[in-house]
Scaffold this active site. Structure first.
Site, PDB file in Angstrom:
ATOM      1  N   ARG A 102       0.884  -1.179   0.000  1.00  0.00           N
ATOM      2  CA  ARG A 102       0.000   0.000   0.000  1.00  0.00           C
ATOM      3  C   ARG A 102       0.913   1.218   0.000  1.00  0.00           C
ATOM      4  NH1 ARG A 102      -5.348   1.201   3.473  1.00  0.00           N
ATOM      5  NH2 ARG A 102      -6.097  -0.075   1.756  1.00  0.00           N
ATOM      6  N   HIS A 129      -7.254   1.010  -6.648  1.00  0.00           N
ATOM      7  CA  HIS A 129      -7.423   0.083  -5.510  1.00  0.00           C
ATOM      8  C   HIS A 129      -8.038  -1.209  -6.063  1.00  0.00           C
ATOM      9  CE1 HIS A 129      -7.668  -1.338  -1.546  1.00  0.00           C
ATOM     10  NE2 HIS A 129      -8.546  -0.499  -0.995  1.00  0.00           N
ATOM     11  N   GLN A 132      -9.867  -3.893  -3.817  1.00  0.00           N
ATOM     12  CA  GLN A 132     -11.196  -3.422  -3.422  1.00  0.00           C
ATOM     13  C   GLN A 132     -12.199  -3.692  -4.540  1.00  0.00           C
ATOM     14  OE1 GLN A 132     -12.135  -1.810  -0.376  1.00  0.00           O
ATOM     15  NE2 GLN A 132     -14.112  -2.376  -1.266  1.00  0.00           N
ATOM     16  N   ASP A 224     -17.293   7.124  -1.628  1.00  0.00           N
ATOM     17  CA  ASP A 224     -16.077   6.970  -0.820  1.00  0.00           C
ATOM     18  C   ASP A 224     -15.769   8.320  -0.178  1.00  0.00           C
ATOM     19  OD1 ASP A 224     -13.698   6.023   0.298  1.00  0.00           O
ATOM     20  OD2 ASP A 224     -12.549   6.188  -1.563  1.00  0.00           O
ATOM     21  N   CYS A 264     -16.314   1.578   0.219  1.00  0.00           N
ATOM     22  CA  CYS A 264     -15.157   0.710   0.506  1.00  0.00           C
ATOM     23  C   CYS A 264     -14.786   0.707   1.972  1.00  0.00           C
ATOM     24  CB  CYS A 264     -13.973   1.131  -0.347  1.00  0.00           C
ATOM     25  SG  CYS A 264     -13.429   2.812   0.009  1.00  0.00           S
ATOM     26  N   ARG A 292     -13.678  -8.792   0.851  1.00  0.00           N
ATOM     27  CA  ARG A 292     -12.242  -8.578   0.597  1.00  0.00           C
ATOM     28  C   ARG A 292     -11.482  -9.884   0.828  1.00  0.00           C
ATOM     29  NH1 ARG A 292     -10.118  -3.380   0.962  1.00  0.00           N
ATOM     30  NH2 ARG A 292      -8.207  -4.438   0.361  1.00  0.00           N
TER      31      ARG A 292
HETATM   32  N1   CP Z   1     -11.246  -0.383   2.027  1.00  0.00           N
HETATM   33  C1   CP Z   1      -9.978  -0.447   2.508  1.00  0.00           C
HETATM   34  O1   CP Z   1      -9.013  -0.662   1.780  1.00  0.00           O
HETATM   35  O2   CP Z   1      -9.892  -0.294   3.850  1.00  0.00           O
HETATM   36  P1   CP Z   1      -8.534  -0.117   4.686  1.00  0.00           P
HETATM   37  O3   CP Z   1      -7.960   1.212   4.310  1.00  0.00           O
HETATM   38  O4   CP Z   1      -8.952  -0.192   6.116  1.00  0.00           O
HETATM   39  O5   CP Z   1      -7.596  -1.228   4.297  1.00  0.00           O
HETATM   40  N1  NVA Z   2      -9.950   6.680  -1.251  1.00  0.00           N
HETATM   41  C1  NVA Z   2      -9.544   6.212   0.062  1.00  0.00           C
HETATM   42  C2  NVA Z   2      -9.754   4.739   0.163  1.00  0.00           C
HETATM   43  C3  NVA Z   2      -9.404   4.130   1.481  1.00  0.00           C
HETATM   44  C4  NVA Z   2      -9.573   2.644   1.502  1.00  0.00           C
HETATM   45  C5  NVA Z   2      -8.100   6.597   0.323  1.00  0.00           C
HETATM   46  O1  NVA Z   2      -7.272   6.465  -0.578  1.00  0.00           O
HETATM   47  O2  NVA Z   2      -7.812   7.032   1.433  1.00  0.00           O
END
Ligand code: CP
Ligand code: NVA
Length: 307
Positions: A102, A129, A132, A224, A264, A292
């Site tokens: 990530r 993502h 997701q 989101d 998400c 997930r």
């Molecule tokens: N939706 C998602 O990726 O959640 P987290 O940021 O908690 O991993």
């Molecule tokens: N769009 C959000 C998604 C988190 C899972 C971010 O990038 O923070």
């Protein structure tokens, strides 16, 4: 499939194959527990940002299938700071069997993949993502079946989650509409890629400003956060722009009567999504989060070549 970096890297058949495998592994898990197909395998998980779902669901996916996972926090790795990404990738390739990362900058996950001799999974970047999106598609397919022509409407910030939802939707022949405020448009490259896929699969796409127009006839409403991780200094400005894009009971009532509402998570309740909707009859946010686990088991299984 060598890496899992973007839904758009996969063919429609590969996307559907992953979903079919996820359905099978989910059934197996609830019936008698998964077979230990990942025995002896370890997933390294590099996080430059916080996470609940991604971290726990990948860890559990590995454990359920007899493998193990190793969490590496931002402080430990210092990806590209303490050590170059190319060196991290080559070192980790000798220790673990796959890497999940990530990152802030999408180029960093691409760089990891470039230098790794093991599979790399994108666990969210500033661009997309894809893990997701696979869970989202699984959730949508569970509700509506394997049909084309569903109307997926995304309302809010045209962010990383929106990009992957767009690409998975058009890969599967669903129509995709997005409504976002001016100045917060989707990455033009992602738009171009998605439109090209849509032309091949027959999906209709629309980029709108009006959330009410976007949800008309929608089978799925998705939203989101208005401020993604890494954009915190813009939060106040965004809070002033996005309120007309809130998914609330009024907006949901303008969609198809069987619409499902997705997010998400983490949700900023009563900002992009009201409590009433998040906890109401159309919401699937928790089954979506749980998926997930199952979607990622399928991704891991294909990358390990074991199912
Ligand atoms: N939706 C998602 O990726 O959640 P987290 O940021 O908690 O991993
Ligand atoms: N769009 C959000 C998604 C988190 C899972 C971010 O990038 O923070």
């Amino acid at each position: 499939m060598k890496h899992f970096l973007a839904v758009s890297d996969l063919s429609s058949e590969e996307v559907q194959d992953l979903l079919d495998l996820a359905v099978r592994l989910k059934k197996e898990y609830f019936k008698k527990g998964n077979r230990p197909l990942f025995k002896g395998k370890v997933l390294g998980m590099i996080f430059q940002k916080p996470s609940l779902r991604t971290r726990v669901s990948f860890d559990m996916a590995m454990r359920h299938m007899g493998g193990d996972a190793l969490y590496l926090s931002p402080n430990e790795i210092g990806l590209g700071k303490r050590e170059s990404i190319a060196d991290v990738a080559r070192v980790m390739s000798g220790y673990v069997h796959a890497l999940m990362a990530r990152v802030f900058d999408h180029a960093h996950v691409l760089e990891l993949a470039r230098w790794s001799s093991i599979p790399v999974i994108n666990g969210l970047s500033d661009y997309n993502h894809p893990c997701q999106a696979m869970a989202d598609a699984l959730t949508i397919q569970e509700r509506f079946g394997r049909v084309k022509g569903l109307n997926v409407a995304y309302v809010g910030d045209a962010n990383n989650v929106a990009v992957s939802l767009f690409h998975v939707s058009v890969k599967l022949g669903w129509n995709f509409t997005i409504a976002n405020p001016e100045g917060y448009d989707m990455n033009p490259k992602a738009v171009e890629i998605g439109k090209k896929i849509a032309a091949e699969t027959g999906s209709k796409v629309a980029f709108l400003r009006d959330p009410h127009e976007a949800v008309r006839g929608a089978h799925v409403i998705y939203t989101d956060t208005w401020t993604s991780m890494g954009q915190e200094e813009e939060a106040a400005k965004r809070e002033a722009v996005f309120p007309p894009y809130q998914v609330n009971a009024q907006l949901v009532s303008e969609a198809d009567k069987d619409v499902i509402v997705m997010h998400c998570l983490p949700a900023h309740r009563n900002h992009e999504l009201t409590d009433e909707v998040a906890d109401g009859p159309h919401s699937v946010i928790f089954p979506q989060a749980h998926n997930r686990l199952h979607a990622q088991k399928a991704i891991l299984a294909r990358l390990f070549g074991v199912a």
